[in-house]
Design an enzyme around this catalytic site. Structure first.
Site, PDB file in Angstrom:
ATOM      1  N   LYS A 192      -2.185   5.561   7.579  1.00 35.63           N
ATOM      2  CA  LYS A 192      -1.835   4.158   7.335  1.00 35.63           C
ATOM      3  C   LYS A 192      -0.502   3.815   7.991  1.00 35.63           C
ATOM      4  CE  LYS A 192      -3.292   2.124   3.663  1.00 35.63           C
ATOM      5  NZ  LYS A 192      -3.512   1.636   2.287  1.00 35.63           N
ATOM      6  N   ASP A 216      -8.453  -4.181   7.204  1.00 33.35           N
ATOM      7  CA  ASP A 216      -7.836  -4.619   5.952  1.00 33.35           C
ATOM      8  C   ASP A 216      -8.681  -5.745   5.370  1.00 33.35           C
ATOM      9  OD1 ASP A 216      -6.054  -4.737   3.896  1.00 33.35           O
ATOM     10  OD2 ASP A 216      -4.546  -5.888   4.961  1.00 33.35           O
ATOM     11  N   CYS A 253      13.050 -38.471   0.265  1.00 31.91           N
ATOM     12  CA  CYS A 253      13.166 -39.831  -0.284  1.00 31.91           C
ATOM     13  C   CYS A 253      14.107 -39.915  -1.481  1.00 31.91           C
ATOM     14  CB  CYS A 253      11.790 -40.378  -0.662  1.00 31.91           C
ATOM     15  SG  CYS A 253      11.049 -39.550  -2.092  1.00 31.91           S
ATOM     16  N   ASP A 310       3.957   1.758  -1.173  1.00 38.40           N
ATOM     17  CA  ASP A 310       4.570   2.013  -2.480  1.00 38.40           C
ATOM     18  C   ASP A 310       3.533   2.489  -3.495  1.00 38.40           C
ATOM     19  OD1 ASP A 310       7.053   1.333  -1.548  1.00 38.40           O
ATOM     20  OD2 ASP A 310       6.942  -0.751  -2.213  1.00 38.40           O
ATOM     21  N   CYS A 343       7.291 -41.914  -0.212  1.00 36.80           N
ATOM     22  CA  CYS A 343       7.887 -40.754   0.450  1.00 36.80           C
ATOM     23  C   CYS A 343       7.242 -40.587   1.822  1.00 36.80           C
ATOM     24  CB  CYS A 343       7.673 -39.512  -0.406  1.00 36.80           C
ATOM     25  SG  CYS A 343       8.473 -38.027   0.227  1.00 36.80           S
ATOM     26  N   ASP A 345       0.827  -1.205   0.000  1.00 40.10           N
ATOM     27  CA  ASP A 345       0.000   0.000   0.000  1.00 40.10           C
ATOM     28  C   ASP A 345       0.865   1.259   0.000  1.00 40.10           C
ATOM     29  OD1 ASP A 345      -2.166  -1.609   0.057  1.00 40.10           O
ATOM     30  OD2 ASP A 345      -2.761  -1.183   2.120  1.00 40.10           O
ATOM     31  N   GLU A 347     -11.591   5.542  13.989  1.00 41.50           N
ATOM     32  CA  GLU A 347     -11.971   4.139  13.820  1.00 41.50           C
ATOM     33  C   GLU A 347     -10.789   3.349  13.284  1.00 41.50           C
ATOM     34  OE1 GLU A 347     -16.485   5.372  12.364  1.00 41.50           O
ATOM     35  OE2 GLU A 347     -15.012   4.664  10.918  1.00 41.50           O
ATOM     36  N   LYS A 390      -8.920   1.031  10.744  1.00 50.86           N
ATOM     37  CA  LYS A 390      -9.047   0.839   9.289  1.00 50.86           C
ATOM     38  C   LYS A 390      -8.815  -0.638   8.992  1.00 50.86           C
ATOM     39  CE  LYS A 390      -7.507   2.632   4.840  1.00 50.86           C
ATOM     40  NZ  LYS A 390      -7.304   1.311   4.221  1.00 50.86           N
ATOM     41  N   TYR A 417     -19.731   0.426   9.505  1.00 52.15           N
ATOM     42  CA  TYR A 417     -19.195   1.662  10.075  1.00 52.15           C
ATOM     43  C   TYR A 417     -19.732   2.950   9.463  1.00 52.15           C
ATOM     44  CZ  TYR A 417     -16.061   0.836   6.079  1.00 52.15           C
ATOM     45  OH  TYR A 417     -15.563   0.565   4.843  1.00 52.15           O
ATOM     46  N   GLU A 462     -16.813  -3.461   6.154  1.00 50.10           N
ATOM     47  CA  GLU A 462     -15.643  -4.174   5.650  1.00 50.10           C
ATOM     48  C   GLU A 462     -15.779  -5.649   5.998  1.00 50.10           C
ATOM     49  OE1 GLU A 462     -11.708  -3.014   3.877  1.00 50.10           O
ATOM     50  OE2 GLU A 462     -13.583  -1.959   4.268  1.00 50.10           O
ATOM     51  N   LEU A 506     -10.687   7.243   0.576  1.00 47.71           N
ATOM     52  CA  LEU A 506     -10.168   8.266   1.480  1.00 47.71           C
ATOM     53  C   LEU A 506      -8.761   8.668   1.063  1.00 47.71           C
ATOM     54  CD1 LEU A 506     -11.237   6.809   4.952  1.00 47.71           C
ATOM     55  CD2 LEU A 506     -12.367   8.604   3.636  1.00 47.71           C
ATOM     56  N   ASP A 556       0.742   4.160  -2.804  1.00 42.66           N
ATOM     57  CA  ASP A 556       0.379   5.541  -2.469  1.00 42.66           C
ATOM     58  C   ASP A 556       1.463   6.528  -2.887  1.00 42.66           C
ATOM     59  OD1 ASP A 556      -2.047   4.792  -1.443  1.00 42.66           O
ATOM     60  OD2 ASP A 556      -1.327   4.584   0.606  1.00 42.66           O
ATOM     61  N   CYS A 590      13.999 -35.108  -4.085  1.00 45.75           N
ATOM     62  CA  CYS A 590      13.211 -34.921  -2.867  1.00 45.75           C
ATOM     63  C   CYS A 590      14.109 -34.988  -1.631  1.00 45.75           C
ATOM     64  CB  CYS A 590      12.129 -35.996  -2.785  1.00 45.75           C
ATOM     65  SG  CYS A 590      11.188 -35.957  -1.239  1.00 45.75           S
ATOM     66  N   CYS A 634       7.318 -34.023  -5.483  1.00 37.11           N
ATOM     67  CA  CYS A 634       7.910 -35.355  -5.416  1.00 37.11           C
ATOM     68  C   CYS A 634       6.860 -36.348  -5.906  1.00 37.11           C
ATOM     69  CB  CYS A 634       8.328 -35.685  -3.984  1.00 37.11           C
ATOM     70  SG  CYS A 634       8.804 -37.424  -3.774  1.00 37.11           S
TER      71      CYS A 634
END
Length: 674
Positions: free
Chosen positions: A314, A117, A411, A36, A432, A34, A113, A115, A225, A173, A84, A38, A408, A426
């Site tokens: 954030k 995710d 085995c 990067d 195995c 988020d 409030e 936020k 909300y 949300e 927002l 923004d 593997c 495998c």
């Protein structure tokens, strides 16, 4: 920067951000943090401000979200779902506060409030009844996911109190608690399915499923909300009053909300939850600040894409540096080999981290990871820490690259990697040890055969003692009681309980047994669909890849896995021995109550998603009136009952054979007319 350079950079940023938006909102699979995102968005906004001649109405700076997925009906929002403005800076919050004060004076309050995710949702109620649930989409219109949202227990389908408007909309949300995410994601990994990166992605992916029955099986939650109604300002003076009211109406409102007298109190709330957010059972990525009074909100107004009376602060995902020491390779029950980074212990998000996910060989190559590297580790919204990158400044010049194993680690069998897949497997599923033990543990698990008195440790103990080598041996334990009683920590009572649980498991229906076999990509839902379609194990085992693909929502990858499983002679022998032990390997046909003979002698195929009935309900309606269900389209078919999103190949074949295509409404009319 010259205008020509600005034009090129604006075009680059626009293309990048549109792609990131698509991955986030439509695919529910974000590929950038988020923060990067923004920062790139702010750069674009600044360039468009300096060079307004290049501002396009379709710019990401003018949009709320991404595009609309094509799998659901699109609904226009009665009130646009704006996004927002975001900030990561205390100074920018104080600048926001100063702008508010210049506009409305000093006499106001903030509501702060968490936020969440998750996935934004808009719920419309008429006369206290949930009528529609719509995703944010692009802010103007979104996907109608009402059928799926009705399955979420915390969202009331009908209000039990009084005092609410005749028509109103409430926003919230949808999210998934971390323990539920961990459990369900582990199940996906064990089933050979792609794991979700974090609870937000899992919640978003779930709400976009076509099968609402599967949505109901996944424990989603929802905080509400924000209230919208035509007469809202006459009902309530401010946002805080509306929150108290909607709680009394039966809506799930987060208890961690605060009324703040000024920006300093709001900043204290932000600081408190930056420390305590990891104690919550769900993810938050910041705090939302809103001017409380509705009249003052109206006075402050809106920009093109966001309200001037609200802003979100954030939190940056926590990231630490530590030393990468080695790679371990874990083999799951389906044979998937997963690399895990072993790290020098470091404190991250309140816990000591020693291991981090590397996902697959592609991720190791992308990171260019080398022995002894200093790496950046991040938790953010993810349960399992992830290696985000390498600090190249601290890399030793003679550091050796990580070489993914060819065989593997358990085995020594040569690993395989199918075209288009990121995971190495495998193939030695019968030799195995982790696969053998994992497959038996899956077989006895609660959602499969649910064998009481047996647990994962019991399976491991019996495997080490040579008592179990495959799932068939579980049903031979009855004849080995003299050996069992001699084992440490196994008394007669525990042995009796276990043997009773094994015997009782023989009552499990075919779909449970099919799921318990542990066929790669065959989870609970797929097993149920296959069982209902093919009716018994022999028909399924004999089905071609093309025939399996004809089953609703079964794709090429699943069909190929199923046919490969039954092509194995060892698996076929195990199926025969399960039959001898009395397990149910066929669907027990229910006696359909006959309601009439309006469809006597007529054959039907059902395809697509229906508005009024489920496919199972339509099947019952047809059979109760004398009709017969076929599994595929042929010249013998009388009617194709077509719903929304029906496969194009079925439609084309029906049209070519001139088979009548009817809707669910026309089916009912056909019954009524006869």
């Amino acid at each position: 920067m010259s205008p020509a350079e600005a034009a090129i950079r604006i075009e680059e940023l626009t293309a990048e951000l549109n792609e990131y938006n698509y991955q986030y909102y439509v695919l529910a699979n974000p590929s950038i943090s988020d923060y990067d995102f923004d920062q790139k968005l702010k750069e674009l906004e600044e360039l468009e401000r300096l060079f307004p001649q290049f501002l396009d109405a379709d710019s990401p700076t003018q949009k709320v979200g991404g595009d609309i997925t094509q799998r659901f009906n699109t609904v226009r929002h009665r009130w646009p779902m704006l996004s927002l403005s975001n900030t990561y800076s205390e100074q920018e919050l104080r600048d926001f506060d100063a702008r508010v004060r210049r506009a409305i004076g000093d006499d106001f309050e903030y509501v702060c409030e968490l936020k969440f995710d998750g996935l934004s949702i808009s719920l419309t109620y008429e006369n206290g009844v949930l009528k529609r649930a719509v995703t944010r989409g692009d802010g103007v219109q979104g996907d109608d996911v009402t059928a799926n949202v009705r399955t979420i227990k915390k969202i009331p389908n009908r209000l039990r109190t009084e005092g609410y408007p005749e028509l109103f909309e409430i926003r919230g949300e949808i999210f998934m608690h971390r323990p539920a995410f961990q459990r369900l994601n582990n199940e996906r990994i064990e089933n050979g399915e792609m794991a979700y990166a974090n609870p937000r992605n899992f919640a978003a992916g779930t709400i976009k499923l076509q099968d609402s029955a599967e949505v109901a099986r996944r424990p989603l939650d929802c905080f509400l909300y924000f209230l919208n109604a035509d007469n809202r300002n006459r009902l309530f003076k401010n946002h805080w009053e509306s929150l108290e009211a909607v709680k009394s109406w039966g809506f799930h409102v987060c208890e961690h909300t605060a009324l703040c007298a000024n920006i300093d109190e709001a900043l204290a709330f932000i600081a408190k939850w930056e420390k305590e957010r990891h104690d919550l059972s769900y993810d938050i990525d910041g705090i939302v600040i809103k001017v409380n009074d509705y009249g003052q909100q109206e006075e402050l107004g809106f920009t093109a894409k966001s309200p001037r009376w609200s802003i979100s602060y954030k939190y940056k995902a926590e990231q630490v540096e530590t030393v990468f020491q080695s790679v371990s390779y874990q083999v799951g029950r389906t044979g998937a080999v997963t690399p895990v980074a072993n790290l020098k212990p470091v404190l991250l998000a309140g816990t000591t981290v020693k291991r981090a996910s590397l996902h697959n060989a592609n991720e190791i190559a992308r990171l260019d990871l080398r022995e002894g590297d200093t790496v950046f580790v991040e938790k953010g919204g993810e349960i399992i820490p992830k290696v985000m990158g390498v600090n190249m400044l601290k890399r030793s010049p003679d550091a050796l690259p990580i070489v993914y194993p060819l065989s593997c680690p358990e085995c020594s069998t040569l690993l395989v990697r199918k075209a288009g897949e990121a995971v190495h497997y495998c193939p030695n599923d019968e030799g195995c040890p982790p696969q053998i033990v994992g497959r038996m543990q899956h077989f006895i698990s609660r959602k499969a055969m649910d064998i009481e008195g047996m647990g994962d440790e019991t399976i491991e103990t019996f495997y080490r003692q040579g008592l179990l080598r495959n799932i068939i041996d579980i049903y031979a334990l009855q004849d080995k009681q003299d050996i069992l009683i001699g084992l440490e920590r196994f008394g007669q009572k525990s042995i009796d309980n276990m043997l009773a649980g094994i015997e009782k498991s023989k009552e499990k229906p075919f779909e449970k047994v099919l799921f318990a076999l542990g066929i790669r990509y065959v989870g609970e839902t797929v097993a149920r669909k296959l069982a209902l379609h093919f009716k018994n194990i022999d028909v399924l085992a004999a089905a071609s890849k093309a025939e399996i693909e004809m089953v609703h929502e079964i794709g090429e990858r699943i069909a190929e896995s199923v046919t490969e499983y039954f092509a194995n002679d060892i698996h076929r022998e195990q199926i025969e021995r399960l039959k001898q032990h009395g397990l149910k390997l066929a669907v027990e046909e229910k006696v359909t109550k006959r309601l009439g003979d309006a469809l006597e002698g007529k054959s039907f195929v059902i395809s697509g998603v229906f508005e009024q009935f489920s496919r199972e309900e339509l099947t019952a309606i047809i059979e109760s009136h004398g009709g017969k269900l076929l599994s595929s389209i042929s010249g013998k078919l009388d009617y194709l009952v077509a719903g929304d999103k029906m496969g194009p190949s079925k439609l084309a074949k029906a049209e070519k054979l001139r088979i009548p295509i009817i809707s669910e409404k026309e089916l009912l009319q056909l019954i009524a007319n006869n």
